[in-house]
Design a protein around this motif. Structure first.
Motif, PDB file in Angstrom:
ATOM      1  N   ILE A 196      39.077  38.803  39.092  1.00  0.00           N
ATOM      2  CA  ILE A 196      38.986  38.034  40.421  1.00  0.00           C
ATOM      3  C   ILE A 196      38.862  36.682  39.868  1.00  0.00           C
ATOM      4  O   ILE A 196      37.855  36.357  38.865  1.00  0.00           O
ATOM      5  CB  ILE A 196      37.731  38.484  41.251  1.00  0.00           C
ATOM      6  CG1 ILE A 196      37.668  39.962  41.493  1.00  0.00           C
ATOM      7  CG2 ILE A 196      38.004  37.875  42.556  1.00  0.00           C
ATOM      8  CD1 ILE A 196      38.986  40.763  41.744  1.00  0.00           C
ATOM      9  N   THR A 197      39.596  35.703  40.418  1.00  0.00           N
ATOM     10  CA  THR A 197      39.528  34.323  40.104  1.00  0.00           C
ATOM     11  C   THR A 197      39.682  33.583  41.600  1.00  0.00           C
ATOM     12  O   THR A 197      40.202  34.013  42.366  1.00  0.00           O
ATOM     13  CB  THR A 197      40.530  33.730  39.019  1.00  0.00           C
ATOM     14  OG1 THR A 197      40.211  32.676  38.795  1.00  0.00           O
ATOM     15  CG2 THR A 197      42.180  34.152  39.794  1.00  0.00           C
ATOM     16  N   CYS A 198      38.963  32.285  41.327  1.00  0.00           N
ATOM     17  CA  CYS A 198      39.208  31.317  42.512  1.00  0.00           C
ATOM     18  C   CYS A 198      39.171  30.051  41.684  1.00  0.00           C
ATOM     19  O   CYS A 198      39.709  29.901  40.678  1.00  0.00           O
ATOM     20  CB  CYS A 198      38.099  31.317  43.456  1.00  0.00           C
ATOM     21  SG  CYS A 198      36.334  31.035  42.649  1.00  0.00           S
ATOM     22  N   THR A 199      39.002  28.905  42.616  1.00  0.00           N
ATOM     23  CA  THR A 199      38.996  27.621  41.887  1.00  0.00           C
ATOM     24  C   THR A 199      37.898  27.467  40.753  1.00  0.00           C
ATOM     25  O   THR A 199      38.064  27.095  39.596  1.00  0.00           O
ATOM     26  CB  THR A 199      38.752  26.597  42.958  1.00  0.00           C
ATOM     27  OG1 THR A 199      39.710  26.607  43.899  1.00  0.00           O
ATOM     28  CG2 THR A 199      38.855  25.205  42.487  1.00  0.00           C
ATOM     29  N   THR A 200      36.608  27.733  41.320  1.00  0.00           N
ATOM     30  CA  THR A 200      35.426  27.506  40.342  1.00  0.00           C
ATOM     31  C   THR A 200      34.701  28.943  39.823  1.00  0.00           C
ATOM     32  O   THR A 200      33.758  28.886  39.045  1.00  0.00           O
ATOM     33  CB  THR A 200      34.394  26.516  40.884  1.00  0.00           C
ATOM     34  OG1 THR A 200      33.849  27.308  42.168  1.00  0.00           O
ATOM     35  CG2 THR A 200      35.059  25.238  41.208  1.00  0.00           C
ATOM     36  N   GLY A 201      34.722  30.124  40.640  1.00  0.00           N
ATOM     37  CA  GLY A 201      34.437  31.074  40.269  1.00  0.00           C
ATOM     38  C   GLY A 201      33.315  31.639  41.460  1.00  0.00           C
ATOM     39  O   GLY A 201      32.831  32.576  41.428  1.00  0.00           O
TER      40      GLY A 201
END
Length: 260
Positions: free
Chosen positions: A73-78
């Protein structure tokens, strides 16, 4: 406790051509601007709001998520990825979070590409200096991509920059013989160029020849003046300075010595 994976660890898995499932929980527009791609990676965009709804609705399911096997799972900053991972793990999904998110990934792949390109260049140029600088053109991804492409094509063999910023930031001016690693809009190294001439001239004394060598637009001096007046005006405004047609400009001419 949610499992974590670093950008370096993920990079090595991709290099080893491991089959991976990545779930990017950023908004669709952010995902479309940039996401992790590779031949063995299945990358799925599921905005975090859809995953957050699983907390309150036990009947809700997300059929696009594979029930078997690990998902990264990933996003911009975690941060959002960690919250999503906690929700999904409560639904018995096997989840791991990319530590630092896309920001950390971009930083790592940029650093890796710079080091790799420089080592590749040095392997065929044993007399190359130890020092170099790495940078991208302009102030946007689009501009960086476009101008880097012109360098790789051999069209762009010159650039110009605002002398005042060097002065205010106490930065040394570029010099003849300096090797520059050119980055694209994602921070990936695409070429190495070597400076063959550097001079500082007033804006209104930049020559037609230099404008042509910059390789942009129709390569005319008029085009160069129009584009750079706007660009330098915006730069100077940020440091409370005014543009005028005699501001000093650093004009560099370079040669392409390696392309990735």
């Amino acid at each position: 406790m949610v499992k974590m994976i670093t950008a370096e660890e993920l990079f090595k898995k991709i290099q080893a051509e491991q089959a991976l499932v990545l779930v990017d929980v950023r908004a669709e527009d952010k995902y479309n601007q940039f996401h992790i791609e590779a031949n063995t990676v299945k990358d799925i965009n599921v905005p975090k709001t859809e995953i957050f709804m699983l907390e309150d609705d036990v009947e809700n399911v997300l059929p696009q998520l594979p029930k078997n096997g690990e998902m990264i799972i990933t996003c911009t900053t975690g941060n959002s990825a960690t919250k999503c991972a906690n929700i999904l793990s409560g639904r018995d999904y096997d989840v791991t979070v990319l530590e630092g998110g896309i920001t950390a990934w971009k930083e790592y792949i940029s650093k890796e590409s710079i080091e790799r390109v420089w080592e590749e260049f040095k392997s065929t140029h044993p007399d190359a200096p130890e020092q170099y600088v790495a940078w991208s053109f302009g102030n946007s991804k689009q501009m960086a991509d476009e101008l880097a492409s012109l360098v790789v094509e051999g069209t762009k063999t010159a650039t110009s920059s605002n002398y005042t910023l060097y002065e205010l930031e106490n930065e040394p001016l570029p010099m003849v013989g300096l090797h520059n690693i050119i980055l694209d809009g994602n921070g990936i190294a695409v070429a190495v160029v070597e400076n063959i001439a550097v001079k500082v001239v007033p804006f209104n004394e930049v020559t037609e020849e230099h404008a042509y060598l910059e390789g942009e637009g129709d390569r005319s001096l008029r085009y160069w003046q129009e584009v750079h007046e706007t660009f330098f005006t915006n730069e100077l405004k940020e440091v409370n300075r005014d543009f005028h047609h005699e501001i000093p400009v650093v004009c560099e001419t370079f040669k392409l010595v390696y392309k990735n």
